[in-house]
Design a protein around this motif. Structure first.
Motif, PDB file in Angstrom:
ATOM      1  N   LEU A 264       0.769  -1.055  -0.122  1.00 53.98           N
ATOM      2  CA  LEU A 264       0.111  -0.062  -0.038  1.00 53.98           C
ATOM      3  C   LEU A 264       0.799   1.232   0.003  1.00 53.98           C
ATOM      4  O   LEU A 264       0.442   2.198  -0.675  1.00 53.98           O
ATOM      5  CB  LEU A 264      -0.927  -0.121   1.202  1.00 53.98           C
ATOM      6  CG  LEU A 264      -2.212  -0.843   1.309  1.00 53.98           C
ATOM      7  CD1 LEU A 264      -2.847  -0.631   2.284  1.00 53.98           C
ATOM      8  CD2 LEU A 264      -3.102  -0.571   0.065  1.00 53.98           C
ATOM      9  N   GLN A 265       1.813   1.159   0.874  1.00 55.72           N
ATOM     10  CA  GLN A 265       2.725   2.343   1.014  1.00 55.72           C
ATOM     11  C   GLN A 265       3.488   2.801  -0.317  1.00 55.72           C
ATOM     12  O   GLN A 265       3.850   3.879  -0.534  1.00 55.72           O
ATOM     13  CB  GLN A 265       3.819   2.059   2.137  1.00 55.72           C
ATOM     14  CG  GLN A 265       4.838   1.116   1.896  1.00 55.72           C
ATOM     15  CD  GLN A 265       5.691   0.683   2.931  1.00 55.72           C
ATOM     16  OE1 GLN A 265       6.061   1.773   3.529  1.00 55.72           O
ATOM     17  NE2 GLN A 265       5.642  -0.281   3.444  1.00 55.72           N
ATOM     18  N   TYR A 266       3.601   1.930  -1.398  1.00 58.73           N
ATOM     19  CA  TYR A 266       4.379   1.826  -2.621  1.00 58.73           C
ATOM     20  C   TYR A 266       3.128   1.879  -3.704  1.00 58.73           C
ATOM     21  O   TYR A 266       3.608   1.801  -5.093  1.00 58.73           O
ATOM     22  CB  TYR A 266       5.315   0.757  -2.978  1.00 58.73           C
ATOM     23  CG  TYR A 266       6.500   0.665  -1.713  1.00 58.73           C
ATOM     24  CD1 TYR A 266       7.376   1.732  -1.271  1.00 58.73           C
ATOM     25  CD2 TYR A 266       6.428  -0.418  -0.819  1.00 58.73           C
ATOM     26  CE1 TYR A 266       8.400   1.950  -0.247  1.00 58.73           C
ATOM     27  CE2 TYR A 266       7.302  -0.482  -0.059  1.00 58.73           C
ATOM     28  CZ  TYR A 266       8.172   0.578   0.281  1.00 58.73           C
ATOM     29  OH  TYR A 266       9.006   0.463   1.314  1.00 58.73           O
ATOM     30  N   ALA A 267       1.845   2.144  -3.537  1.00 54.88           N
ATOM     31  CA  ALA A 267       0.925   2.192  -4.496  1.00 54.88           C
ATOM     32  C   ALA A 267       1.067   2.897  -5.641  1.00 54.88           C
ATOM     33  O   ALA A 267       1.176   2.691  -6.778  1.00 54.88           O
ATOM     34  CB  ALA A 267      -0.293   2.243  -3.959  1.00 54.88           C
ATOM     35  N   ASP A 268       1.622   4.187  -5.613  1.00 55.74           N
ATOM     36  CA  ASP A 268       1.630   5.060  -6.492  1.00 55.74           C
ATOM     37  C   ASP A 268       2.776   4.634  -7.441  1.00 55.74           C
ATOM     38  O   ASP A 268       2.898   4.755  -8.621  1.00 55.74           O
ATOM     39  CB  ASP A 268       2.086   6.609  -5.989  1.00 55.74           C
ATOM     40  CG  ASP A 268       0.833   7.144  -5.532  1.00 55.74           C
ATOM     41  OD1 ASP A 268      -0.428   6.618  -5.758  1.00 55.74           O
ATOM     42  OD2 ASP A 268       0.880   8.067  -4.451  1.00 55.74           O
ATOM     43  N   ALA A 269       3.897   4.192  -6.694  1.00 52.05           N
ATOM     44  CA  ALA A 269       5.346   3.989  -7.445  1.00 52.05           C
ATOM     45  C   ALA A 269       4.840   2.669  -8.616  1.00 52.05           C
ATOM     46  O   ALA A 269       5.262   2.597  -9.697  1.00 52.05           O
ATOM     47  CB  ALA A 269       6.346   3.514  -6.561  1.00 52.05           C
ATOM     48  N   VAL A 270       4.157   1.709  -7.963  1.00 53.84           N
ATOM     49  CA  VAL A 270       3.804   0.588  -8.588  1.00 53.84           C
ATOM     50  C   VAL A 270       2.758   0.771  -9.749  1.00 53.84           C
ATOM     51  O   VAL A 270       2.926   0.275 -11.157  1.00 53.84           O
ATOM     52  CB  VAL A 270       3.189  -0.625  -7.777  1.00 53.84           C
ATOM     53  CG1 VAL A 270       2.684  -1.859  -8.474  1.00 53.84           C
ATOM     54  CG2 VAL A 270       4.328  -1.025  -6.412  1.00 53.84           C
TER      55      VAL A 270
END
Length: 238
Positions: free
Chosen positions: A39-45
């Motif tokens: 979730l904390q990396y949602a934008d990057a993924v």
């Protein structure tokens, strides 16, 4: 007509500054992450997926070789990621000419499983995703999640059908911003936040009230919406 298939995501995370005392960390395999951790990396993924699929228009159906009912019903199948509850999930966005029956869904899921394991997904998981505190390798295919047919049966309850919400224009006061706001709320309530944002951006660029109404009528069903219900919008096909 649109159908979405949700599936689990996992990843390996390689931190910039490893904690060598962390037993879950492996120098060669990193730290295992699940959908909740991601979730904390949602934008990057999300950005990485969009960049990757841009190289081939994103449509996995262009590699589908069977001449069957699935081929004739499915316009496109584009992978993405979405937040579902407290997890980041893989999401296959399927544009349809008409609804798939259970057998056709199983065939499509089996094909996509192959794409996730040996096709597009195999290449994607080898692309490093840089984040602020390290690097990610994200997997759309899971050994336990994709063995059986239909491949997505473990998330079957998350499959959803989305069509254009209905909205009457009759009696509106001519305030295009009020109409746009109402349509946006309907789309968001129907789980189509991306469509709401896209619609608002297009409306704001229109140079006339009539053009703006026609744009809104592409996203919600109004008196101006053409009655060719089973045909996909030209802009949605890939």
């Amino acid at each position: 007509l649109q159908m979405k298939f949700y599936s689990p995501l996992t990843a390996e995370f390689f931190p910039n500054e490893p904690d060598w005392e962390d037993e879950s960390y492996n120098e060669y395999e990193g730290c295992p992450l699940d959908g909740h951790d991601l979730l904390q990396y949602a934008d990057a993924v999300d950005e990485a997926v969009k960049k990757d699929i841009a190289d081939f228009n994103g449509d996995l159906m262009q590699y589908y070789r069977e001449d069957d009912s699935v081929r004739h019903k499915v316009v496109s199948a584009v992978p993405s990621v979405e937040i579902r509850g407290n997890k980041l999930c893989g999401c296959l966005n399927v544009e349809l000419r008409e609804s798939l029956n259970e057998g056709e869904q199983a065939v499509l899921c089996d094909y996509i499983s192959g794409q996730y394991s040996d096709g597009w997904g195999e290449g994607f998981e080898q692309r490093d995703i840089r984040v602020e505190d390290g690097t990610l390798a994200v997997h759309f295919w899971q050994e336990d999640g994709f063995k059986v047919t239909p491949s997505f049966e473990k998330t079957q309850e998350q499959v959803q059908m989305t069509q254009r919400p209905k909205m009457k224009l009759l009696g509106e006061d001519g305030n295009i911003f009020a109409i746009m706001s109402r349509a946006s709320r309907l789309l968001k309530n129907a789980g189509q936040s991306d469509k709401a944002k896209e619609m608002c951006n297009r409306v704001m660029s229109c140079d006339s009230y009539h053009k703006a109404l026609n744009v809104i009528s592409e996203y919600v069903e109004t008196e101006l919406t053409p009655k060719t219900r089973n045909k996909p919008n030209r802009g949605d096909a890939r």
